[in-house]
Design a protein around this motif. Structure first.
Motif, short mmCIF file in Angstrom:
data_model
loop_
_atom_site.label_atom_id
_atom_site.label_comp_id
_atom_site.label_asym_id
_atom_site.label_seq_id
_atom_site.Cartn_x
_atom_site.Cartn_y
_atom_site.Cartn_z
N LYS A 78 0.83 -1.20 0.00
CA LYS A 78 0.00 0.00 0.00
C LYS A 78 0.87 1.25 0.00
CE LYS A 78 -3.54 2.75 0.44
NZ LYS A 78 -4.35 3.08 -0.76
N LEU A 79 1.94 1.24 0.77
CA LEU A 79 2.86 2.37 0.77
C LEU A 79 3.46 2.58 -0.62
CD1 LEU A 79 4.62 4.53 2.12
CD2 LEU A 79 6.18 2.70 2.82
N LEU A 80 3.84 1.52 -1.28
CA LEU A 80 4.40 1.64 -2.61
C LEU A 80 3.38 2.21 -3.59
CD1 LEU A 80 6.45 -1.66 -2.75
CD2 LEU A 80 7.37 0.66 -2.67
N ASP A 81 2.11 1.83 -3.43
CA ASP A 81 1.06 2.42 -4.26
C ASP A 81 0.98 3.93 -4.06
OD1 ASP A 81 0.37 -0.11 -5.17
OD2 ASP A 81 -1.35 -0.33 -3.81
N LYS A 86 2.05 9.45 -5.90
CA LYS A 86 2.57 10.79 -5.58
C LYS A 86 3.89 11.09 -6.31
CE LYS A 86 -0.56 11.55 -2.32
NZ LYS A 86 -1.58 12.63 -2.44
N GLN A 87 4.44 10.09 -7.00
CA GLN A 87 5.72 10.21 -7.70
C GLN A 87 6.83 10.67 -6.75
OE1 GLN A 87 4.53 12.79 -11.08
NE2 GLN A 87 4.62 10.95 -12.35
N VAL A 88 6.93 9.93 -5.64
CA VAL A 88 7.91 10.22 -4.60
C VAL A 88 8.83 9.01 -4.42
CG1 VAL A 88 8.17 10.50 -2.09
CG2 VAL A 88 6.53 11.92 -3.35
N PRO A 89 10.14 9.22 -4.53
CA PRO A 89 11.08 8.14 -4.24
C PRO A 89 11.38 8.08 -2.75
CG PRO A 89 12.32 10.05 -4.94
CD PRO A 89 10.85 10.44 -4.97
N ALA A 90 11.72 6.89 -2.26
CA ALA A 90 12.04 6.72 -0.84
C ALA A 90 13.22 5.77 -0.72
CB ALA A 90 10.83 6.18 -0.08
N THR A 91 13.75 5.69 0.49
CA THR A 91 14.83 4.77 0.81
C THR A 91 14.32 3.80 1.87
OG1 THR A 91 16.46 6.50 0.32
CG2 THR A 91 17.21 4.60 1.62
N PRO A 222 -0.96 5.24 6.70
CA PRO A 222 -2.06 6.19 6.48
C PRO A 222 -1.65 7.65 6.62
CG PRO A 222 -2.81 4.37 7.84
CD PRO A 222 -1.32 4.23 7.72
N ALA A 223 -0.56 7.93 7.33
CA ALA A 223 -0.10 9.31 7.51
C ALA A 223 0.71 9.82 6.33
CB ALA A 223 0.75 9.42 8.78
N VAL A 224 1.21 8.92 5.51
CA VAL A 224 2.17 9.31 4.47
C VAL A 224 1.59 10.23 3.40
CG1 VAL A 224 3.63 8.40 2.59
CG2 VAL A 224 3.72 7.37 4.88
N PRO A 225 0.38 9.98 2.87
CA PRO A 225 -0.11 10.87 1.81
C PRO A 225 -0.20 12.34 2.23
CG PRO A 225 -1.42 8.87 1.87
CD PRO A 225 -0.54 8.84 3.09
N SER A 226 -0.69 12.60 3.42
CA SER A 226 -0.82 13.99 3.84
C SER A 226 0.53 14.60 4.19
CB SER A 226 -1.79 14.11 5.03
OG SER A 226 -1.33 13.39 6.15
N ILE A 227 1.47 13.80 4.67
CA ILE A 227 2.83 14.30 4.90
C ILE A 227 3.44 14.74 3.57
CG2 ILE A 227 5.19 13.59 5.49
CD1 ILE A 227 3.94 11.79 7.68
N ILE A 228 3.33 13.89 2.57
CA ILE A 228 3.88 14.23 1.25
C ILE A 228 3.22 15.48 0.69
CG2 ILE A 228 3.97 13.48 -1.16
CD1 ILE A 228 4.36 10.60 -0.10
N ASP A 229 1.89 15.54 0.74
CA ASP A 229 1.18 16.68 0.16
C ASP A 229 1.58 17.99 0.82
OD1 ASP A 229 -0.11 14.95 -1.54
OD2 ASP A 229 -1.99 14.91 -0.40
N GLU A 230 1.67 17.98 2.17
CA GLU A 230 1.99 19.22 2.87
C GLU A 230 3.44 19.64 2.61
OE1 GLU A 230 1.93 22.63 5.07
OE2 GLU A 230 0.24 21.42 4.34
#
Length: 261
Positions: A78-81, A86-91, A222-230
């Motif tokens: 789900k995180l990868l989705d 969001k077109q965000v790379p992570a480590t 569940p917190a990741v999308p809003s963290i990225i957006d902000e």
């Protein structure tokens, strides 16, 4: 394919929670550290440029690196989705036992989708409590497991609890691993409140920052999308750790940690 949440809360997750009660005085690692800016500056003056292809120049753009420890787990797809949308790379700093070896298809997906695959030891033992041979075993087993799945050994590792010393640094150097700490933590091991996790990250966010989260706890993904957006609204560009220090290259054995603004 994936374990239930109840099962996931046992085993490794329980061990991580217990360890977390002791943790996270970043200034106490006891070794010299290198900031992302230092790494970039050194490459510029010494000509020691790494091979990382830069999408952005973090000397000119406000960059931040999103990192996840102790997975993969049942929430990682789900995180990868989310990251793909969001077109965000992570480590991803992956645990070997019961994670890499349990979810090989997720490890492969992490690599295939352009994220950085890194090492978080085999069984989350505190490396500063071990002798050199034990440290080598903790790191090399995960190196081998990741290489078997992705065809490439990691070049980055994160010591559990951020605890490192000269022995850990020397073994890391032998194995071709740079050590990566962090400057922003939501302490998501201590809460399932996604709003609180978001608040903690956003309060600490800064340029050249490295965010520490865990994709094995219920409140985190569940917190990741809003963290990225902000953070995007605040002008941050998300990068992997190698991109953060480019054109510098992570040097095996060195310890990288950002300074807060």
């Amino acid at each position: 394919m994936f374990r239930s949440r109840t099962a996931r809360r046992g085993g490794t997750a329980t061990a991580l929670l217990a360890a977390a009660a002791l943790m996270l005085t970043l200034g106490g690692c006891g070794v010299d550290t290198v900031t992302p800016q230092d790494a970039r500056d050194d490459a510029g003056t010494d000509g020691k440029a790494g091979s990382t292809a830069r999408r952005v120049d973090c000397a000119k753009v406000k960059c931040i690196a999103l990192t996840f420890d102790a997975g993969p787990g049942e929430d990682t797809p789900k995180l990868l989705d989310i990251l793909k949308e969001k077109q965000v790379p992570a480590t991803f700093f992956l645990l070997g036992n019961k994670h890499v070896n349990r979810y090989p298809e997720v490890v492969k997906r992490i690599a295939d989708e352009g994220h950085e695959v890194a090492n978080h030891t085999w069984s989350h033992r505190i490396l500063t409590d071990l002798d050199a041979a034990e440290v080598r075993d903790e790191l090399s087993r995960t190196q081998d497991a990741v290489e078997k799945i992705t065809g490439r050994k990691p070049t980055l590792m994160r010591p559990p609890q951020g605890r490192t010393d000269d022995t850990v640094s020397e073994v890391s150097r032998e194995l071709g691993l740079a050590q990566v700490l962090w400057s922003i933590t939501a302490k998501d091991y201590s809460t399932t409140d996604s709003a609180l996790i978001r608040k903690r990250v956003l309060e600490q966010a800064h340029g050249d920052g490295i965010i520490l989260l865990h994709d094995i706890y219920d409140g985190t993904v569940p917190a990741v999308p809003s963290i990225i957006d902000e953070l995007k609204l605040r002008g941050f560009t998300f990068v992997t750790v190698p991109e953060l220090i480019a054109p510098g290259k992570a040097e095996p054995g060195a310890v990288y940690r950002p300074e807060k603004d």
